[in-house]
Structures are given as C-alpha cells and as structure tokens.
Design a protein around this motif. Structure first.
Motif, PDB file in Angstrom:
ATOM      1  N   ALA A 435       0.827  -1.206   0.000  1.00  0.00           N
ATOM      2  CA  ALA A 435       0.000   0.000   0.000  1.00  0.00           C
ATOM      3  C   ALA A 435       0.862   1.257   0.000  1.00  0.00           C
ATOM      4  O   ALA A 435       0.506   2.266  -0.624  1.00  0.00           O
ATOM      5  CB  ALA A 435      -0.933  -0.003   1.210  1.00  0.00           C
ATOM      6  N   ALA A 436       1.991   1.214   0.702  1.00  0.00           N
ATOM      7  CA  ALA A 436       2.898   2.365   0.705  1.00  0.00           C
ATOM      8  C   ALA A 436       3.424   2.646  -0.701  1.00  0.00           C
ATOM      9  O   ALA A 436       3.524   3.797  -1.125  1.00  0.00           O
ATOM     10  CB  ALA A 436       4.049   2.120   1.671  1.00  0.00           C
ATOM     11  N   SER A 437       3.762   1.595  -1.423  1.00  0.00           N
ATOM     12  CA  SER A 437       4.215   1.766  -2.811  1.00  0.00           C
ATOM     13  C   SER A 437       3.090   2.282  -3.693  1.00  0.00           C
ATOM     14  O   SER A 437       3.307   3.126  -4.568  1.00  0.00           O
ATOM     15  CB  SER A 437       4.746   0.434  -3.350  1.00  0.00           C
ATOM     16  N   ALA A 438       1.874   1.783  -3.484  1.00  0.00           N
ATOM     17  CA  ALA A 438       0.730   2.229  -4.285  1.00  0.00           C
ATOM     18  C   ALA A 438       0.456   3.711  -4.068  1.00  0.00           C
ATOM     19  O   ALA A 438       0.067   4.422  -5.004  1.00  0.00           O
ATOM     20  CB  ALA A 438      -0.498   1.396  -3.938  1.00  0.00           C
ATOM     21  N   ALA A 439       0.643   4.204  -2.859  1.00  0.00           N
ATOM     22  CA  ALA A 439       0.416   5.622  -2.585  1.00  0.00           C
ATOM     23  C   ALA A 439       1.366   6.496  -3.403  1.00  0.00           C
ATOM     24  O   ALA A 439       0.971   7.528  -3.950  1.00  0.00           O
ATOM     25  CB  ALA A 439       0.574   5.897  -1.092  1.00  0.00           C
ATOM     26  N   LEU A 440       2.618   6.087  -3.504  1.00  0.00           N
ATOM     27  CA  LEU A 440       3.582   6.874  -4.280  1.00  0.00           C
ATOM     28  C   LEU A 440       3.359   6.733  -5.781  1.00  0.00           C
ATOM     29  O   LEU A 440       3.663   7.652  -6.545  1.00  0.00           O
ATOM     30  CB  LEU A 440       5.010   6.460  -3.916  1.00  0.00           C
ATOM     31  N   ARG A 441       2.850   5.589  -6.223  1.00  0.00           N
ATOM     32  CA  ARG A 441       2.584   5.430  -7.654  1.00  0.00           C
ATOM     33  C   ARG A 441       1.531   6.419  -8.141  1.00  0.00           C
ATOM     34  O   ARG A 441       1.529   6.815  -9.307  1.00  0.00           O
ATOM     35  CB  ARG A 441       2.149   3.999  -7.962  1.00  0.00           C
ATOM     36  N   SER A 442       0.629   6.836  -7.260  1.00  0.00           N
ATOM     37  CA  SER A 442      -0.377   7.819  -7.658  1.00  0.00           C
ATOM     38  C   SER A 442       0.259   9.159  -7.997  1.00  0.00           C
ATOM     39  O   SER A 442      -0.336   9.967  -8.717  1.00  0.00           O
ATOM     40  CB  SER A 442      -1.398   8.001  -6.529  1.00  0.00           C
ATOM     41  N   VAL A 443       1.455   9.414  -7.476  1.00  0.00           N
ATOM     42  CA  VAL A 443       2.186  10.641  -7.798  1.00  0.00           C
ATOM     43  C   VAL A 443       3.114  10.430  -8.984  1.00  0.00           C
ATOM     44  O   VAL A 443       3.275  11.309  -9.835  1.00  0.00           O
ATOM     45  CB  VAL A 443       2.992  11.118  -6.568  1.00  0.00           C
ATOM     46  N   GLU A 444       3.723   9.252  -9.051  1.00  0.00           N
ATOM     47  CA  GLU A 444       4.663   8.970 -10.136  1.00  0.00           C
ATOM     48  C   GLU A 444       3.976   8.949 -11.494  1.00  0.00           C
ATOM     49  O   GLU A 444       4.623   9.174 -12.524  1.00  0.00           O
ATOM     50  CB  GLU A 444       5.362   7.630  -9.876  1.00  0.00           C
ATOM     51  N   ARG A 445       2.684   8.694 -11.521  1.00  0.00           N
ATOM     52  CA  ARG A 445       1.959   8.674 -12.795  1.00  0.00           C
ATOM     53  C   ARG A 445       1.728  10.070 -13.359  1.00  0.00           C
ATOM     54  O   ARG A 445       1.393  10.219 -14.524  1.00  0.00           O
ATOM     55  CB  ARG A 445       0.614   7.956 -12.630  1.00  0.00           C
ATOM     56  N   THR A 446       1.880  11.090 -12.541  1.00  0.00           N
ATOM     57  CA  THR A 446       1.666  12.457 -13.011  1.00  0.00           C
ATOM     58  C   THR A 446       2.908  12.976 -13.731  1.00  0.00           C
ATOM     59  O   THR A 446       3.994  12.397 -13.651  1.00  0.00           O
ATOM     60  CB  THR A 446       1.338  13.379 -11.826  1.00  0.00           C
ATOM     61  N   ALA A 447       2.745  14.088 -14.431  1.00  0.00           N
ATOM     62  CA  ALA A 447       3.869  14.678 -15.164  1.00  0.00           C
ATOM     63  C   ALA A 447       4.805  15.452 -14.256  1.00  0.00           C
ATOM     64  O   ALA A 447       5.924  15.783 -14.657  1.00  0.00           O
ATOM     65  CB  ALA A 447       3.328  15.603 -16.265  1.00  0.00           C
ATOM     66  N   GLU A 448       4.383  15.736 -13.036  1.00  0.00           N
ATOM     67  CA  GLU A 448       5.205  16.508 -12.116  1.00  0.00           C
ATOM     68  C   GLU A 448       6.335  15.643 -11.552  1.00  0.00           C
ATOM     69  O   GLU A 448       6.147  14.459 -11.265  1.00  0.00           O
ATOM     70  CB  GLU A 448       4.344  17.039 -10.964  1.00  0.00           C
ATOM     71  N   PRO A 449       7.549  16.220 -11.385  1.00  0.00           N
ATOM     72  CA  PRO A 449       8.646  15.459 -10.758  1.00  0.00           C
ATOM     73  C   PRO A 449       8.354  15.219  -9.284  1.00  0.00           C
ATOM     74  O   PRO A 449       7.611  15.986  -8.647  1.00  0.00           O
ATOM     75  CB  PRO A 449       9.866  16.369 -10.955  1.00  0.00           C
TER      76      PRO A 449
END
Length: 762
Positions: A435-449
């Motif tokens: 779940a911790a990894s899934a939370a960060l993937r929601s940000v990594e999918r965006t165009a923002e660094p």
C-alpha cells in the motif's frame, strides 16, 4: 557542496540484521487477540505447536523479547501467559484456541489467537437466545411473538447507536396502534436484559483495556445524508407509505410521543456505516477538497475573500471565513488556514474537520488527533484524513487502506504529492509495504517530478525492499536539494551506511555537524547530533566522537546514552588503531561497563585479549548481573581463562557447548591440563591430525598411539616398537654385532631427521 562528498554518498550497502530485544505489543479485537512482534527482519521465522499453546521461533535472533506490555491492552481470555527465551516466545492459551501467524511487511510478525469453532449442535434454547429482535408497531416497540427465527428477515449492519436505541427496556403497560396491549413475555424480557448486560460488559472491558478513551473536546459529529443502511423492514407495515422516518412535532400542546423510529442527533438524516469499533463515520463531503476549487486564480480568489472577511460593523463573517479556509486548504496552505480559523471565538470549534486538515497540511499529522483518529476504517474519503491525522499508526488496529488510496487519487495533483508522501510513510511504518508503494505510484503517474518529501518516502520503501543502490542515490538527491527533508535524508544516509559497513568521510561528518548546529532546537536536532557522533566515529575521529557524546549527555541532562555509546565503542573496537583503542576503551569501560550491550562488550574483550590484556577483557565481560550465557559468550570466557592459565575453568565454561570451535578449545584446555590422551582423542574427532599426534607424543602410551604414517613421529614410533634379535641361532657373534651396529646407525639417522624436522615446532 563539492563532488567528494557526493562520491562518498553514492556508496552502496547491504543491511545486516542486528540482534536486539524485540518489542512485543498487543491489541484486542472482536473474537481474537492480536500480538505484534517488532523485528529487525521478519523473513526467517517459524511457528511451532506446544502442549498448551504455540511458540514463535526467530532464527538467528538472540536478543530476547520485551513482554512487559503484552497484557496492557488485552485480557486473558485467549492468552493466559507469555514466556520468552533468547530466540523464541511462547504463548500459553487460556481456551481451546488456535494461533495464526503472518508477516506484516519486512519488520513485523503478527500472531492472532482465536478460539476454535464450536462444532456442537445448537440447541433450541441457544437458538431462542440468539434470535434477532424484530420491531413492529407504529409508535411503540414490541417483539414479534408468532414468528420463528427463520422467518425473521436478517437486518443489515447496524451502528452502535442504533443497537443501543433498539435495546431500550420494554414496559408491559404500553399500548400499540389499534388499542392492543403489548404482550409482556417474561422470557423475551429476560433475553432483552441479557443483551443489555452483555453490551455493558463489552463496553466496560473495552474501557478497561484502553480501547475507549474520553473525548478531550466537545465535537458534534455530523451525519451523512446518503441512503439509510439499516433494514427498514423492522418497522410495522403500516408505515409503508411513510416517506420520512421523522415524526412531526405535535402542534397542539407540549406532549410528544416518540418511538424507535425517531433517530436522535439530526433526525432528518440516516445513520452512515459505522467503523469496526462501532463509531459512526462522519459525512465525507466535509473533506471533499475538489468541491472547494476556486473559480478564479489563487491570488484573485484570496484577495476577494479577504476583502469580504469582515462586515461593515467589523465583525467576522463566518461563511466567508469558512470559504477562505477551504481555499487555503485546497492550495495546501495549512498555517494560513489555521490562522483564519482562530480569528473567531468559536469558528475553530464549529469547523473541527477544517482545523484538523489544516494541522495535517502544516505538520503532517493532527497534533491532538482527537477528531479524525476514530475513523481510520471508514469506507469513504474520511479514511485518508484519519490515517494522516495519526502521527504513527498502531499495527494492531484495523484501517481501510483501499478507501484511503481511493481518496488520495481523487486529490488535486498539487496536493497529492505532499499527501502521498505522508500516507506512504505511515503505511510503511504500519507494515503494509504494498500500500505504501501504491500511494507513491499515484504521484509517479503524473507529469510533475517527485518532491523531496516523496523521494524520501520512496527511498524508505526501496530500503525495505532491499534496493539499497537506488535508495542511496535517492537519499543523495534529497540531501542535495537543500529542501526541508534534506536533514532527515542525511540522518537516514548515515544510519544506512553504518548498517552496511560503508565508508563515511570527514566531509560528511562536517556536513552533519552543520545541520546539527543549524537545527539544534528542532525536533530533528537530537537525531542529527547522534548522527554527527556516529559519522565522526565512522570517519575514525574517535576522540571527537566521544567528546560529542559527552556534549549530548550534557544537553539532555542524562548521565548515559547506552545505545549511542555502544555503537561508538563497537566502531572503536573494529576500526581504531591499537593505541587509540586502548586509551578510549579503558576510560569508557571503567564507568558502568554493565550498561554497554553484551555484543559490544564481547568485541572489546576479544580485541583486549588479542592485545594481551586478558584480565581487563574478563572484567569487561563479567560486569553486571549474571544472566543465561550464549554459546559465543561461553567460548569467549573459556578463551580468557586459557589466556590466564586456568584450563580447568575453561573446561567448565565449555560444558554443554558443542561445535568445532568449542571442541578445539576444549582439546587445548585438556592439553594444558596434562590430559594428553584425552586431548589426542578430541583432536582425532575433529580431524586435526597434527595436534592429535603432538598430544599423543606427550602421553605415556605414545608408542602405541602414534601411527607409523605420521610425519616425523611415525618413524620414531616404529623404531621404538622394534626389538633386537639376540638369539643364539643367529648367524654368529660377528654377524649379530654387525646387525646391531647397522640398526644403531639407522636409529641415529632417524632421530637426527626427526630433530631437524618441523614436527616439534609449536
């Protein structure tokens, strides 16, 4: 920052598990008791059934278990007692129970103890006692007396408040619609009282265990206005055409008749789904940030709202202030939102959700955590803010991870980066790595660094997954970004380099010192000072490291910092040159050596013994109260006894210890005690042919014990077993004399070769 520092920061490492005492916690759940073991690694363990319970064995662990708080939050319904050894913990069951264990993330082992299912047939009496209560009637409550349990509809999940209302005492003198009297069945009344007593007992037990705590502030929890989740068939069929569950207030007089259909606390709304603890979930629209998106730009919206913040009589307009707070929260300005909420006397109290959200955006959690903390398992967006509100989640509590992740993906992108990092950190500490990894993937999918906060959270996940190279590179990026998280990343870098036995240069120690000085009054200041001392020791600046330790003690008004002191001494015994090691170790072990961890004391003692200070080494190992010794401790004590010429004491220390190292030391002790034949036998068992022959050579029966093929000793043994032929039947006197002379020459040559060989060298 020069390139030399970052070249050192990019070193890879692998993290070995360190032996330390495992903290044991517990939590009470409906139908089972949960015990959580906080381990350094949850990958090599097993569960064994015992005669009266179960035992968890952790391979390679020798630090024992801290079981002082096991029964703080659970009673002895399922677990009667807990006993532990150096590498295992045993649970004695208090019932016909079964234990189920599983790993929760990389650092936790969870053990659930629950009663085995009762396979006995349910009797008619049990069926009567467990039958669902059915409510009928227009304005009063009675039980359906002519229907069986199978005919009664099964109600949906009810909230704790609804169940409490449903179980109000029944009075036999009430009447129902149509003038009929209520059937006062004595058995049904007894069942009702039994149910009431059971609820009171459960609530009392929960309060005793600390599961229920009094609210520190008066907060009215609004109720969502969605579809009712109760079974409306519990009301009489005469209400079928009634569109609302609310009873109109009579206009002719001040008398009002109420029934169970009147739901308290805002009767115009239906109860929402409750949590597992029976707490009603609040309305998710209270945290619907997307609905607060402004129509204009940030500057324009803030300017318009602030212009209308006060009325013409200089009074705060609560509605405008509330809109301004929501706008600040939408853009992630927690401190500004808090400031506006405290401008009115009762504005913050009337908008508790907004105040909590402001604290979360400003501090990463709700410092008081008395509003959202009860809703971590709500199936709505509330779960996200409830998880964020708590600084550190308890692994024994249940949270709705899926609801929190759904709410995260629905946030605006500019908020998601900050919130995702905080949520990932909390879920990783909770033990849910996926779940911790899934939370960060929601940000990594965006165009923002990724932000520095998200990069730090990502590095923590990579460390937990063993991807140390990627984690170190990411920590370097966070440090070089000069962001708010740079100091925390630097502390993490120093700690991981120590665990990996990597190198830390003097420049890195200077950088940590600069951060420690700058943030000396920050909550992270203590961690930075500790990291500075460790970085100094790792860069072989041991005198400066222990001087920093003294400064830490003075600042904290503490006489000792056992953990940091032990870490510095361990680095000292491993890396310092002989002179520095002796000077510092003699000073440090002269004061409270028993407070130094035994593993560190053993390293110090081994090096002292190697340098010829066996007596001082023995004093270091023997300090403190006696406790069960490990095999490694017994072998070290035996080595020190041998160094002090006490072979029989060494033999006593080795009693019950097996292994090649112990057998070799035992044979050496037997040899020093002049028990040559026993020493030769032990050497023979461990396959040490050279020392076996040497020991046999010193025994009285050396002739028969030494083999003819033994190098050096074999020919001598063979000569000793030969006899000279002196019989009269020999070839004559001259022939016998010539044979004796030849044999003497052969013997002399054999002895000369033996004395010239390496066989007698120690």
């Amino acid at each position: 920052m020069n390139m030399r520092v970052w070249s050192l920061l990019l070193l890879a490492f692998s993290s070995p598990a360190l032996g330390q005492e495992i903290n044991v916690r517990s939590g009470a759940h409906d139908g089972f008791a949960r015990v959580v073991l906080d381990t350094s690694s949850a990958r090599n363990w097993r569960v064994e059934d015992t005669q009266d319970g179960a035992r968890v064995v952790i391979a390679g662990h020798s630090g024992g278990f801290d079981t002082n708080q096991v029964f703080d939050r659970i009673d002895r319904t399922y677990i009667r007692a807990v006993q532990s050894t150096n590498d295992s913990i045993a649970f004695e069951f208090a019932c016909n129970c079964v234990a189920e264990a599983f790993a929760q993330g990389p650092n936790m082992i969870v053990v659930d103890v629950t009663a085995k299912p009762d396979t006995r047939e349910v009797t008619e009496v049990d069926s009567t006692l467990s039958a669902d209560l059915r409510f009928v009637g227009e304005r009063t409550l009675r039980f359906a007396s002519g229907r069986t349990q199978e005919e009664q509809p099964v109600p949906s999940r009810r909230t704790l408040q609804e169940q409490t209302v449903a179980l109000e005492p029944v009075k036999t003198d009430q009447t129902i619609a149509g003038g009929q009297t209520l059937d006062g069945d004595v058995g049904e009344t007894a069942r009702l009282q039994q149910a009431q007593s059971k609820i009171v007992e459960r609530i009392s037990n929960a309060a005793t265990r600390g599961l229920l705590r009094p609210s520190r502030s008066q907060i009215e929890l609004p109720i969502a206005s969605n579809d009712p989740q109760i079974d409306v068939t519990i009301f009489d069929s005469s209400l079928a055409e009634q569109t609302s569950l609310t009873v109109d207030t009579p206009t002719g007089g001040n008398v009002r008749v109420s029934s169970s259909s009147d739901i308290p606390f805002q009767n115009d709304r239906a109860l929402t789904t409750s949590t597992t603890l029976g707490v009603r979930c609040i309305d998710p629209t209270l945290v619907d940030i997307n609905a607060w998106a402004p129509e204009h730009s940030f500057a324009s919206e803030i300017a318009d709202l602030r212009a209308g913040l006060f009325t013409e009589f200089d009074r705060l307009d609560d509605e405008v202030a509330k809109r301004l707070v929501r706008t600040y929260i939408y853009f992630g300005f927690g401190a500004e939102a808090r400031q506006v909420l405290h401008m009115g006397n009762d504005l913050a109290g009337a908008n508790a959700p907004l105040l909590s959200m402001s604290n979360i955006l400003e501090h990463g959690h709700e410092r008081d955590a008395d509003y959202f903390e009860h809703f971590v398992d709500c199936d709505s967006d509330i779960a996200l803010w409830a998880v964020l509100a708590v600084d550190r989640l308890d692994p024994s509590q249940t949270i709705n991870v899926n609801a929190a992740l759904r709410a995260l993906t629905g946030l605006p992108v500019h908020l998601r980066s900050f919130v995702a990092a905080e949520l990932s950190r909390k879920l990783l500490e909770y033990g849910d790595e996926a779940a911790a990894s899934a939370a960060l993937r929601s940000v990594e999918r965006t165009a923002e660094p990724l932000s520095a906060n998200a990069n730090l959270a990502k590095a923590n996940i990579e460390l937990a997954q063993g991807q140390t190279d990627l984690a170190q590179e990411r920590l370097v990026q966070v440090v070089s970004s000069n962001a708010e998280q740079s100091a925390e990343a630097l502390v993490k870098f120093v700690e991981t380099q120590l665990e990996a036995n990597g190198e830390i240069g003097a420049d890195v120690a200077t950088l940590v010192e600069a951060y420690a000085l700058e943030m000396r009054d920050d909550p992270l200041g203590a961690d930075l000072r500790r990291a500075h001392a460790l970085a100094l020791a790792k860069s072989n600046q041991f005198e400066e490291a222990f001087s920093t330790l003294d400064q830490i003690r003075e600042r904290a008004n503490a006489d000792n910092d056992d953990e940091l002191r032990g870490s510095l001494l361990e680095l000292l015994s491993k890396n310092a040159d002989d002179v520095v090691f002796l000077n510092i170790s003699f000073d440090q072990t002269a004061v409270s050596p028993e407070s130094i961890p035994m593993s560190t004391r053993m390293k110090i003692a081994k090096r002292l013994n190697a340098l010829g200070f066996a007596r001082q080494a023995e004093q270091v190992v023997s300090a403190g109260a006696l406790s069960p010794e490990t095999s490694e401790q017994k072998i070290l004590r035996a080595e020190l006894s041998m160094a002090l010429s006490r072979p029989y004491e060494a033999i006593a220390h080795l009693h019950g210890v097996s292994g090649e190292a112990a057998d070799a030391l035992r044979a050496k002790a037997r040899l020093a005690a002049d028990e040559f034949e026993e020493a030769s036998r032990i050497y023979s068992e461990i396959g040490d042919a050279e020392n076996r022959t040497r020991s046999a050579w010193l025994s009285e029966n050396w002739v028969s014990m030494i083999e003819e093929t033994a190098e050096g000793f074999g020919p001598v043994s063979q000569i000793a077993q030969e006899t000279l032929d002196t019989s009269a039947d020999a070839q004559g006197m001259l022939a016998r004399a010539a044979a004796a002379i030849a044999e003497s020459e052969s013997t002399r040559d054999t002895l000369a070769d033996f004395l010239k060989s390496d066989a007698l060298e120690p």
